[in-house]
Each structure stands twice: as structure tokens, then as C-alpha cells.
Design an enzyme around this catalytic site. Sequence first.
Site, mmCIF file in Angstrom:
data_model
loop_
_atom_site.group_PDB
_atom_site.id
_atom_site.type_symbol
_atom_site.label_atom_id
_atom_site.label_comp_id
_atom_site.label_asym_id
_atom_site.label_seq_id
_atom_site.Cartn_x
_atom_site.Cartn_y
_atom_site.Cartn_z
ATOM 1 C CG ASP A 1 -1.589 1.129 1.987
ATOM 2 O OD1 ASP A 1 -2.441 1.729 0.628
ATOM 3 O OD2 ASP A 1 -1.996 2.010 2.585
ATOM 4 C CG ASP B 1 -1.959 2.713 6.517
ATOM 5 O OD1 ASP B 1 -3.063 1.841 5.287
ATOM 6 O OD2 ASP B 1 -1.759 3.503 6.731
ATOM 7 C CG ASP C 1 -4.592 -1.076 3.399
ATOM 8 O OD1 ASP C 1 -5.127 -1.345 4.188
ATOM 9 O OD2 ASP C 1 -3.543 -0.425 3.111
HETATM 10 P P1 ADP Z 1 -4.443 5.032 -0.062
HETATM 11 O O1 ADP Z 1 -4.651 3.718 -1.490
HETATM 12 O O2 ADP Z 1 -3.440 5.766 -0.953
HETATM 13 O O3 ADP Z 1 -4.835 4.552 1.068
HETATM 14 P P2 ADP Z 1 -7.947 5.743 -0.290
HETATM 15 O O4 ADP Z 1 -7.834 4.798 -1.324
HETATM 16 O O5 ADP Z 1 -7.604 6.141 0.997
HETATM 17 O O6 ADP Z 1 -5.749 6.044 -1.062
HETATM 18 O O7 ADP Z 1 -8.111 7.547 -1.196
HETATM 19 C C1 ADP Z 1 -8.018 7.069 -1.967
HETATM 20 C C2 ADP Z 1 -7.711 9.088 -3.502
HETATM 21 O O8 ADP Z 1 -8.869 8.939 -2.346
HETATM 22 C C3 ADP Z 1 -6.672 9.949 -1.990
HETATM 23 O O9 ADP Z 1 -5.468 10.266 -2.645
HETATM 24 C C4 ADP Z 1 -7.716 11.445 -1.592
HETATM 25 O O10 ADP Z 1 -7.495 11.881 -3.095
HETATM 26 C C5 ADP Z 1 -9.242 10.741 -2.303
HETATM 27 N N1 ADP Z 1 -9.299 11.037 -0.663
HETATM 28 C C6 ADP Z 1 -9.190 9.816 -0.094
HETATM 29 N N2 ADP Z 1 -10.318 10.253 1.618
HETATM 30 C C7 ADP Z 1 -10.188 11.626 1.333
HETATM 31 C C8 ADP Z 1 -10.589 12.517 2.520
HETATM 32 N N3 ADP Z 1 -10.750 12.612 3.667
HETATM 33 N N4 ADP Z 1 -10.539 14.009 1.934
HETATM 34 C C9 ADP Z 1 -9.532 14.289 1.007
HETATM 35 N N5 ADP Z 1 -9.309 13.156 -0.455
HETATM 36 C C10 ADP Z 1 -9.571 11.999 0.374
HETATM 37 MG MG MG Z 2 -3.841 3.280 2.872
#
Ligand code: ADP
Ligand code: MG
Length: 346
Positions: free
Chosen positions: A24, A290, A294
Amino acid sequence: MNGILIKGSEALESAQKVTTVVFDKTGTLTVGRPEVTALRLLVRMPKVDEFNSALKRLIALIGMTEANSDHPIAMSVEAYARTALGMTKDASFGGRVKEFNSEAGMGVSARITAEALTAFLSTLEEKEKEEPKFLKSVSSGSFLEKAEEGRFTLDPSSTIEDPAEMSVLIGNRKLLRVAGIAIEPEVNREMASLESSGETVFLVAVNGAVLALLSVADTLRPEAPLVVYTLRKKLGLQVILLTGDNAASAYAVARKVGIRRVFAEVLPTHKVEKVRELQGNGGVVAMVGDGINDSPALAQADVGMAIANGTDVAIEAADVVLIHVSLPFWEFRFLFCCLPFSFLGQ
Ligand code: ADP
Ligand code: MG
């Protein structure tokens, strides 16, 4: 505490057979404490250098919305908003929003009444006129939309009043697409230029108008390149980056740590599908995460490894819990290649 906790002996056995290690990004290859590097205004606002009421109102809406999410991005945005508004330790954004929604892998949304916004602003202490430091991170984007009637306006000279209720959307392109809000090509370009350096960029829309972009940067774990190098070159494993973040930002991080294969813009619900796909091709898959979004993928992997700063859910889903403040370089060698003896002999 440093160490490793293995639940069940199958995990150890599978670990020796692993062919593919999936990482991740946020919170795993990076430390997971992003910081806001830019707030760019995308609507007309003549006097940006004045911390005037329009900017204050916008940052308040952003803080009030993100305060309801525990995503690392949300935490960084909330911290930024708190500093921007000069909030004291005891001050809180409170539960002042209606219909808060968190869309996994996309962002957040809420409805905020003009009344609630005013009530919140009245809790802030009046700061002296000196220009707040955070304003250095505020700039105007190259594309400036005209404020339209019935929309939250950033133009302090405008006679348009804020509507009684504001629908706030903060998130990536996908979130806006789902909401039917178009992104101007100029805005897209501006996002892309920040993304190419590995930053995560998202937009703030109020009542359908795209008002600002926010960019956050996370620090790479310094040991990540060495871990990836060891897995790929010394142990001959396939290493993959799997993230919900956009492709440009994902590839920038992958390049920095030496990962060649990237699956980007994968919604949390689809991460588990990706792991299954890799397994279907005969791979024995270890997934390191983390756990923010996921956990299902950790559970699906032949060996799920949660970093201990991860969430309880992740620790529940994982076979192996790495109690570590950094990426577990030695533990990886131990798990994926050698017997404990050789590990101890290092
Ligand atoms: P990762 O796989 O990096 O953990 P996530 O699936 O949690 O990413 O989130 C993917 C994308 O969704 C982020 O890169 C962001 O663009 C958007 N995103 C998620 N949560 C938020 C939030 N609370 N505020 C703004 N954007 C968010
Ligand atoms: Mg993550």
C-alpha cells in the site's frame, strides 16, 4: 517496541513461498502523516493576501467537513485548517455538519448551513491584523472561474450572499465525476503538475462550484528504497504498489522507491480483487498495509502484514503484525527467505 507478531504457523509457511509482495502507499511506503503544501483558489478573489472573511469561511467549511473523517488526508487538512484559523487546543470544529459522508477512495462530503458556519466562526478568537504564516501556502490557480449567483463566493467585493445551505465536496476527480461536477482542463493541468512530483491533489467544491485545490505531501519512509531493493534484487520477488491515489502521484512514489509495477486509482473494495488476480496467476502474495481501507486485501493475501501503527481492523485481518516504527527490513528477510537462524545470525 520493535518486533513481529505472527498469528498461526501457516503464515510462516506461506511466507517462505511468497512470489509477490504488494505494498500500500499511504502509511506503508510513506509515513502516513501528509502535510498540506498548497491551497490554490480557483475562483476570483482579488485580495488573496488579505486573510479576509471569504478565505476564512472557505477554510472553515473545509475544516468542519474533514474533521469528521479519520483518513490521514483528512487529519492533515484539519490540522492545516486549525492553524489557518488560529484555533486554540480546546477549540473544535465540532459536529456542525449534516449528512456527512465518507466515500472510500474518493473523499468526503457534507451539508453545512450558513447558520452553522456563522456559529462556528463566532467561536474563533479575533486575531490581530498580522498576516498569518500559512498564507504563504495560499495562492491563486491559473484558472479563475467567475463567481455565480447562488453559489458560495470567494470574491469579497461581491454582493452575492452565501446560500442558506452549502453542499461541500472534498475529494479526487472520481468524487467530482460521481457528483456530476465538471473539472476544467486548466484545473486538471494544475493538479497534474503537482501530482507528477508525488503529491496527492484533491478539490474542494461548494454547491457544485470548484473553488479550490488542496495538495498534500507525505514523507517517504527513508528505508523504503532499501526494502524494495532487497525484495526485488536479493530475494527475487515481484514488488507491486497498490493504491487508491492517482496514477501520476503513485508512479512518482514508485520511481522513488524502485517499484516498477503500479496499480493506481484502485478503490478500496477493488484492492482485494487485485490480490485475488495476482493469486490466480499462480502467485503467492504478501500484502503489506496500514489497514486504512486495505483490511480485506490483507485478509485475502496469503500473508497479510499490518504495520503496527495501522488500525485495529488491519491487525485483526493480518497474519503478521509488524510492531515497528519503520518498514521491517530485517523481518522481511527473515520471513521471505531464510530461517530464523540465519536471521539471528545477521
Ligand atoms: P490509499 O490507497 O493511498 O490509502 P485511499 O483509497 O484511502 O488511498 O484514498 C484515495 C484517494 O481518495 C486519495 O488519494 C484522495 O485523493 C481521496 N481521498 C480519500 N479520503 C479523502 C479525504 N478525507 N479528503 C480528501 N480526499 C480524500
Ligand atoms: Mg492507505
